[in-house]
Design a protein around this motif. Structure first.
Motif, PDB file in Angstrom:
ATOM      1  N   LYS A 251     -30.509   3.652 101.702  1.00 43.48           N
ATOM      2  CA  LYS A 251     -30.238   4.232 102.269  1.00 43.48           C
ATOM      3  C   LYS A 251     -28.715   5.366 102.034  1.00 43.48           C
ATOM      4  CE  LYS A 251     -29.565   0.971 106.045  1.00 43.48           C
ATOM      5  NZ  LYS A 251     -28.505  -0.155 106.958  1.00 43.48           N
ATOM      6  N   LYS A 252     -28.411   5.132 100.928  1.00 41.19           N
ATOM      7  CA  LYS A 252     -27.216   5.931 100.651  1.00 41.19           C
ATOM      8  C   LYS A 252     -27.735   7.393 100.221  1.00 41.19           C
ATOM      9  CE  LYS A 252     -24.232   3.897  97.979  1.00 41.19           C
ATOM     10  NZ  LYS A 252     -23.392   3.528  97.297  1.00 41.19           N
ATOM     11  N   THR A 253     -29.378   6.862  99.745  1.00 44.99           N
ATOM     12  CA  THR A 253     -30.145   8.793  98.889  1.00 44.99           C
ATOM     13  C   THR A 253     -30.939   9.100  99.531  1.00 44.99           C
ATOM     14  OG1 THR A 253     -30.774   6.692  97.528  1.00 44.99           O
ATOM     15  CG2 THR A 253     -31.544   8.402  96.911  1.00 44.99           C
ATOM     16  N   TYR A 254     -30.559  10.282  99.554  1.00 43.65           N
ATOM     17  CA  TYR A 254     -31.063  11.846 100.433  1.00 43.65           C
ATOM     18  C   TYR A 254     -31.720  12.623 100.319  1.00 43.65           C
ATOM     19  CZ  TYR A 254     -30.916  14.519 104.536  1.00 43.65           C
ATOM     20  OH  TYR A 254     -30.782  15.598 105.737  1.00 43.65           O
ATOM     21  N   PRO A 255     -32.665  12.463  98.702  1.00 40.51           N
ATOM     22  CA  PRO A 255     -33.740  13.262  98.311  1.00 40.51           C
ATOM     23  C   PRO A 255     -34.039  14.598  98.990  1.00 40.51           C
ATOM     24  CG  PRO A 255     -34.821  11.468  98.785  1.00 40.51           C
ATOM     25  CD  PRO A 255     -34.026  10.870  99.636  1.00 40.51           C
ATOM     26  N   PHE A 256     -34.146  15.211  98.036  1.00 40.86           N
ATOM     27  CA  PHE A 256     -34.520  16.840  98.722  1.00 40.86           C
ATOM     28  C   PHE A 256     -36.438  16.972  98.172  1.00 40.86           C
ATOM     29  CE2 PHE A 256     -30.506  17.542  98.289  1.00 40.86           C
ATOM     30  CZ  PHE A 256     -30.333  17.992  99.324  1.00 40.86           C
ATOM     31  N   HIS A 257     -37.081  16.151  97.417  1.00 42.95           N
ATOM     32  CA  HIS A 257     -38.794  16.515  97.125  1.00 42.95           C
ATOM     33  C   HIS A 257     -39.072  16.354  98.184  1.00 42.95           C
ATOM     34  CE1 HIS A 257     -42.312  16.372  95.408  1.00 42.95           C
ATOM     35  NE2 HIS A 257     -41.589  17.745  94.579  1.00 42.95           N
ATOM     36  N   GLN A 258     -40.245  15.967  98.674  1.00 40.15           N
ATOM     37  CA  GLN A 258     -40.892  16.059  99.927  1.00 40.15           C
ATOM     38  C   GLN A 258     -41.649  14.414  99.531  1.00 40.15           C
ATOM     39  OE1 GLN A 258     -44.191  18.248 101.799  1.00 40.15           O
ATOM     40  NE2 GLN A 258     -42.400  18.441 103.502  1.00 40.15           N
ATOM     41  N   GLU A 259     -42.205  14.286  97.936  1.00 38.86           N
ATOM     42  CA  GLU A 259     -42.561  13.007  97.414  1.00 38.86           C
ATOM     43  C   GLU A 259     -41.870  12.884  97.640  1.00 38.86           C
ATOM     44  OE1 GLU A 259     -44.911  10.817  93.703  1.00 38.86           O
ATOM     45  OE2 GLU A 259     -44.594  14.020  93.507  1.00 38.86           O
ATOM     46  N   HIS A 260     -40.804  11.994  96.969  1.00 39.60           N
ATOM     47  CA  HIS A 260     -39.865  11.377  97.146  1.00 39.60           C
ATOM     48  C   HIS A 260     -39.046  11.126  98.234  1.00 39.60           C
ATOM     49  CE1 HIS A 260     -38.303  12.707  92.527  1.00 39.60           C
ATOM     50  NE2 HIS A 260     -39.081  11.803  92.754  1.00 39.60           N
ATOM     51  N   VAL A 261     -38.538  12.108  99.765  1.00 43.08           N
ATOM     52  CA  VAL A 261     -38.626  11.498 100.796  1.00 43.08           C
ATOM     53  C   VAL A 261     -39.980  10.818 101.910  1.00 43.08           C
ATOM     54  CG1 VAL A 261     -38.222  12.672 103.254  1.00 43.08           C
ATOM     55  CG2 VAL A 261     -37.013  14.141 101.136  1.00 43.08           C
ATOM     56  N   PHE A 262     -41.310  11.065 101.691  1.00 46.28           N
ATOM     57  CA  PHE A 262     -42.080  10.178 101.751  1.00 46.28           C
ATOM     58  C   PHE A 262     -42.263   9.156 101.393  1.00 46.28           C
ATOM     59  CE2 PHE A 262     -46.388   8.813 101.736  1.00 46.28           C
ATOM     60  CZ  PHE A 262     -46.404   8.683 103.082  1.00 46.28           C
ATOM     61  N   LYS A 263     -42.042   9.170  99.958  1.00 46.66           N
ATOM     62  CA  LYS A 263     -41.811   7.522  99.263  1.00 46.66           C
ATOM     63  C   LYS A 263     -40.227   6.583  99.854  1.00 46.66           C
ATOM     64  CE  LYS A 263     -42.825   4.512  96.253  1.00 46.66           C
ATOM     65  NZ  LYS A 263     -43.967   3.853  96.310  1.00 46.66           N
ATOM     66  N   LEU A 264     -39.931   7.253  99.837  1.00 47.03           N
ATOM     67  CA  LEU A 264     -38.286   6.481 100.833  1.00 47.03           C
ATOM     68  C   LEU A 264     -38.197   5.957 102.124  1.00 47.03           C
ATOM     69  CD1 LEU A 264     -35.212   5.610 100.000  1.00 47.03           C
ATOM     70  CD2 LEU A 264     -34.627   7.232 100.365  1.00 47.03           C
ATOM     71  N   ALA A 265     -39.140   6.923 102.629  1.00 44.84           N
ATOM     72  CA  ALA A 265     -39.332   6.390 104.639  1.00 44.84           C
ATOM     73  C   ALA A 265     -40.508   5.292 104.454  1.00 44.84           C
ATOM     74  CB  ALA A 265     -39.665   8.292 105.075  1.00 44.84           C
ATOM     75  N   THR A 266     -41.580   5.372 103.385  1.00 45.28           N
ATOM     76  CA  THR A 266     -42.235   4.352 104.291  1.00 45.28           C
ATOM     77  C   THR A 266     -41.279   2.649 103.360  1.00 45.28           C
ATOM     78  OG1 THR A 266     -43.069   5.329 102.328  1.00 45.28           O
ATOM     79  CG2 THR A 266     -44.797   5.507 103.709  1.00 45.28           C
ATOM     80  N   GLU A 273     -35.998  -1.188 107.357  1.00 46.64           N
ATOM     81  CA  GLU A 273     -34.188  -0.004 108.068  1.00 46.64           C
ATOM     82  C   GLU A 273     -35.222   0.837 108.947  1.00 46.64           C
ATOM     83  OE1 GLU A 273     -31.450  -0.556 106.968  1.00 46.64           O
ATOM     84  OE2 GLU A 273     -31.970  -1.942 106.390  1.00 46.64           O
ATOM     85  N   HIS A 274     -35.894   0.794 110.037  1.00 52.50           N
ATOM     86  CA  HIS A 274     -36.303   1.741 110.865  1.00 52.50           C
ATOM     87  C   HIS A 274     -35.878   3.165 111.338  1.00 52.50           C
ATOM     88  CE1 HIS A 274     -39.706  -1.661 111.177  1.00 52.50           C
ATOM     89  NE2 HIS A 274     -38.574  -2.291 111.638  1.00 52.50           N
ATOM     90  N   GLU A 275     -34.402   2.958 111.725  1.00 51.56           N
ATOM     91  CA  GLU A 275     -33.666   4.428 111.718  1.00 51.56           C
ATOM     92  C   GLU A 275     -33.754   5.165 110.479  1.00 51.56           C
ATOM     93  OE1 GLU A 275     -31.989   5.438 114.679  1.00 51.56           O
ATOM     94  OE2 GLU A 275     -31.954   3.565 115.962  1.00 51.56           O
ATOM     95  N   THR A 276     -33.404   4.175 109.455  1.00 51.53           N
ATOM     96  CA  THR A 276     -33.781   5.306 108.074  1.00 51.53           C
ATOM     97  C   THR A 276     -35.229   5.894 108.031  1.00 51.53           C
ATOM     98  OG1 THR A 276     -32.061   3.979 107.126  1.00 51.53           O
ATOM     99  CG2 THR A 276     -33.382   5.004 105.903  1.00 51.53           C
ATOM    100  N   ALA A 277     -35.719   5.445 108.300  1.00 51.22           N
ATOM    101  CA  ALA A 277     -37.403   6.096 107.661  1.00 51.22           C
ATOM    102  C   ALA A 277     -37.585   6.077 108.637  1.00 51.22           C
ATOM    103  CB  ALA A 277     -38.452   4.087 108.225  1.00 51.22           C
ATOM    104  N   TYR A 278     -37.046   6.947 110.336  1.00 51.05           N
ATOM    105  CA  TYR A 278     -38.074   7.747 111.343  1.00 51.05           C
ATOM    106  C   TYR A 278     -37.083   8.520 111.079  1.00 51.05           C
ATOM    107  CZ  TYR A 278     -37.487   9.426 116.417  1.00 51.05           C
ATOM    108  OH  TYR A 278     -38.040  10.365 117.126  1.00 51.05           O
ATOM    109  N   ARG A 279     -35.642   8.471 110.547  1.00 54.51           N
ATOM    110  CA  ARG A 279     -34.787  10.300 110.300  1.00 54.51           C
ATOM    111  C   ARG A 279     -35.784  10.965 109.445  1.00 54.51           C
ATOM    112  NH1 ARG A 279     -30.080   8.258 108.366  1.00 54.51           N
ATOM    113  NH2 ARG A 279     -30.621   8.401 106.350  1.00 54.51           N
ATOM    114  N   HIS A 280     -35.840   9.951 107.758  1.00 50.72           N
ATOM    115  CA  HIS A 280     -36.734  11.097 107.256  1.00 50.72           C
ATOM    116  C   HIS A 280     -38.035  11.395 107.579  1.00 50.72           C
ATOM    117  CE1 HIS A 280     -33.869   9.642 104.226  1.00 50.72           C
ATOM    118  NE2 HIS A 280     -33.648   8.824 103.782  1.00 50.72           N
ATOM    119  N   PHE A 281     -39.099  10.368 108.500  1.00 50.36           N
ATOM    120  CA  PHE A 281     -39.903  10.886 109.053  1.00 50.36           C
ATOM    121  C   PHE A 281     -40.029  12.170 109.624  1.00 50.36           C
ATOM    122  CE2 PHE A 281     -41.553   6.693 107.896  1.00 50.36           C
ATOM    123  CZ  PHE A 281     -42.590   6.829 106.753  1.00 50.36           C
TER     124      PHE A 281
END
Length: 580
Positions: A251-266, A273-281
């Motif tokens: 939850k503390k991780t904030y990646p910049f690369h899109q592939e990493h953002v997508f992996k973390l969001a899913t 952790e739907h709030e965090t997922a929603y923010r990353h999506f």
């Protein structure tokens, strides 16, 4: 009056609210500021987070990213260099970030130097495409060919691309073979190891998958893909303490690369952790190219629905339907959203971009042409079948075996062959699987574990009590199966074959002469239908097979007397009624 004055003069007790000021607190403030494009505030909060956790490279890297956005390239590079020298030398993406900063400062020689370091040291190649584009740009600016670099991430890259394509096609067994061989040749190929763990997971081999993940994390403790996969496994195994600790970190991780953002969001979505997922999506949807991906709108809609933002969910599912008009998926989830609004059903909804397992089978039952092509190509549909074959209940496994018979490819054959070798699996299910293997064209001997021991099932080895197999018996069975095709499922067809073999075994060697195969075939269908509680009449089967009702009823009586079919059916119905 004096008393009142005295009470009024008494100072009020101060209300103190305790706020825990730690790295996570400042990290969350930084993320909120970034979402609002308040980069100055974000930088201030990332600095504080780094002060609280000086050994965490993520906060330092975030700080460098903000400085670069603000145009402070020299300070950004100083931090990136410090990460590599003092904190985490495995964060090879820092070389790419430094090259980008140098290019923005028009220090092209330095940019080329850092870019070569990135290409020669980065194993996963997450910025490989961008690095190659930048190298062309630098070559143009320097007015000379770019210096040669041995691209580490390209070692075995072609085979890795092939394996990823196999995973996307749902050919998990073949992908495993390619990835295992690739890892033997390139032991430090982290992306291949992560995909191998996923392939094991899709096939339902949990122990192998978690072993593969632990190997990645031993070699590279900060690997985001492996950490996300591990979190999902912890959830699956109900290891709550380890899951809570790892979820806190993610939850503390904030990646910049899109592939990493997508992996973390899913991953955040799967973990609830739907709030965090929603923010990353939503971050991903801000990218123009990603906006056209229907599955991304679906994931955003699910996250929105799961946090009660129903209007946002509806908007994203409508966009999904617009981008993928042939799919049943957005229509199904829109109907689920309506039920949720009316409080007829509850969240949370599943994030996978496919219909729920039960809906898939209902769709198959409604389809007259077998499995639709889009389902055959969908790796998540295929993985759900393979998963259920290993971990479902008896009824689910029976449904899956039939569905796999409709897929009928090499991957299916591998899965069914592995299934029938499992000592603890149900004998009936294994026999149905063998029937399916024969039906989809497997003529060679089949190795199975039956009756408590390893067994080789030859094409004509139908019963130990039936030492011969006459051509006329085969013709009866083939006629029945051909007439029943499309009207009966594979389980029912298997039961017909079993009934015919059982009858012949019981009366052998005094088998009645098979003169009219149409009558015997019709009798087999009639009894099979009755065993499965299907409505059928003698007149109906007589019409289908061109046999007389008298002949059919005669053969039905012979088989019933030999096999005790009516007694078995009555016992089953009694047992069923007792449960009710």
């Amino acid at each position: 009056m004096n008393k009142e004055t005295k009470l009024a003069a008494k100072p009020a007790k101060p209300k103190v609210i305790s706020v825990r000021m730690d790295a996570a607190f400042f990290f969350e403030r930084a993320v909120q500021s970034m979402d609002r494009f308040h980069y100055d505030k974000a930088l201030k909060y990332f600095r504080r987070a780094a002060e609280y956790e000086p050994e965490n490279p993520v906060n330092h890297c975030n700080m460098a990213g903000i400085l670069s956005e603000l145009g402070n390239y020299e300070e950004s590079n100083r931090i990136l260099h410090n990460i590599l020298a003092e904190i985490d030398p495995t964060m090879t993406e820092c070389y790419f970030y430094m090259a980008n900063n140098y290019a923005n400062m028009e220090h092209f020689e330095a940019a080329e130097r850092e870019l070569i370091r990135y290409l020669e040291r980065d194993e996963e190649g997450q910025y490989l495409e961008e690095a190659e584009e930048m190298m062309e740009y630098l070559s143009f600016e320097l007015e000379r060919p770019a210096k040669k670099a041995v691209i580490k991430s390209r070692q075995g890259l072609n085979e890795h691309d092939r394996a990823r394509a196999l995973l996307e096609e749902g050919k998990f067994g073949e992908a495993v073979r390619v990835l295992e061989k690739l890892i033997e040749q390139h032991t430090d190929f982290m992306a291949a190891r992560n995909n191998l763990a996923l392939a094991y997971y899709y096939m339902g081999y949990f122990e192998k998958s978690i072993e593969a993940i632990h190997t990645v994390l031993e070699m590279e403790p900060g690997n985001l893909h492996a950490l996300c996969n591990l979190a999902i496994f912890y959830q699956h195994m109900d290891r709550k303490d380890e899951l809570a600790e790892l979820t806190y970190l993610l939850k503390k991780t904030y990646p910049f690369h899109q592939e990493h953002v997508f992996k973390l969001a899913t991953t955040m979505g799967i973990l609830g952790e739907h709030e965090t997922a929603y923010r990353h999506f939503r971050r991903l949807l801000k990218d123009g190219e990603a906006y056209g991906d229907p599955s991304l709108h679906h994931y955003t809609a699910v996250a929105a629905c799961n946090i009660g933002r129903y209007d946002d969910a509806a908007r994203h599912w409508l966009q999904t339907q617009k981008l993928d008009p042939q799919s049943e998926i957005p229509r199904f989830f829109m109907s689920q959203l309506q039920k949720i609004r009316l409080e007829e059903t509850k969240c949370p909804l599943n994030y996978h971009y496919h219909l729920p397992f039960e809906e898939q089978f209902q769709l198959l039952e409604r389809s007259k042409d077998g499995i639709p092509d889009h389902m055959k190509r969908d790796p998540l549909v295929r993985s759900s079948f393979f998963w259920a074959l290993r971990h479902g209940d008896h009824e689910t496994k029976l449904q899956v075996i039939q569905a796999l018979g409709m897929l009928a490819d090499g991957e299916v054959k591998d899965a069914l062959r592995a299934f029938i070798l499992e000592p603890d699996e149900d004998e009936y299910l294994k026999k149905v699987a063998i029937f399916v293997l024969r039906t989809i064209g497997m003529k060679e001997p089949i190795h199975a574990h039956l009756e408590g021991k390893p067994t080789v099932v030859h094409a004509m080895t139908l019963s130990p009590n039936l030492p011969v197999w006459e051509e006329q018996w085969q013709s009866v069975m083939e006629m029945a199966l051909s007439k029943m095709d499309k009207r009966y499922d594979m389980v029912q067809q298997h039961d017909l074959q079993t009934l015919w073999v059982e009858y012949l075994s019981r009366v052998y060697p005094n088998v009645p002469k098979v003169g009219k195969k149409e009558g015997w075939a019709a009798a087999l269908e009639y009894l099979t239908a009755k065993m499965h509680r299907r409505t059928i009449s003698y007149h109906e089967v007589a019409t289908i097979y061109g046999a007389s009702i008298t002949t059919i009823s005669k053969y039905v009586k012979l088989m019933d007397e030999a096999c005790g079919i009516r007694e078995k059916m009555e016992a089953i119905f009694r047992k069923f009624n007792e449960k009710l």
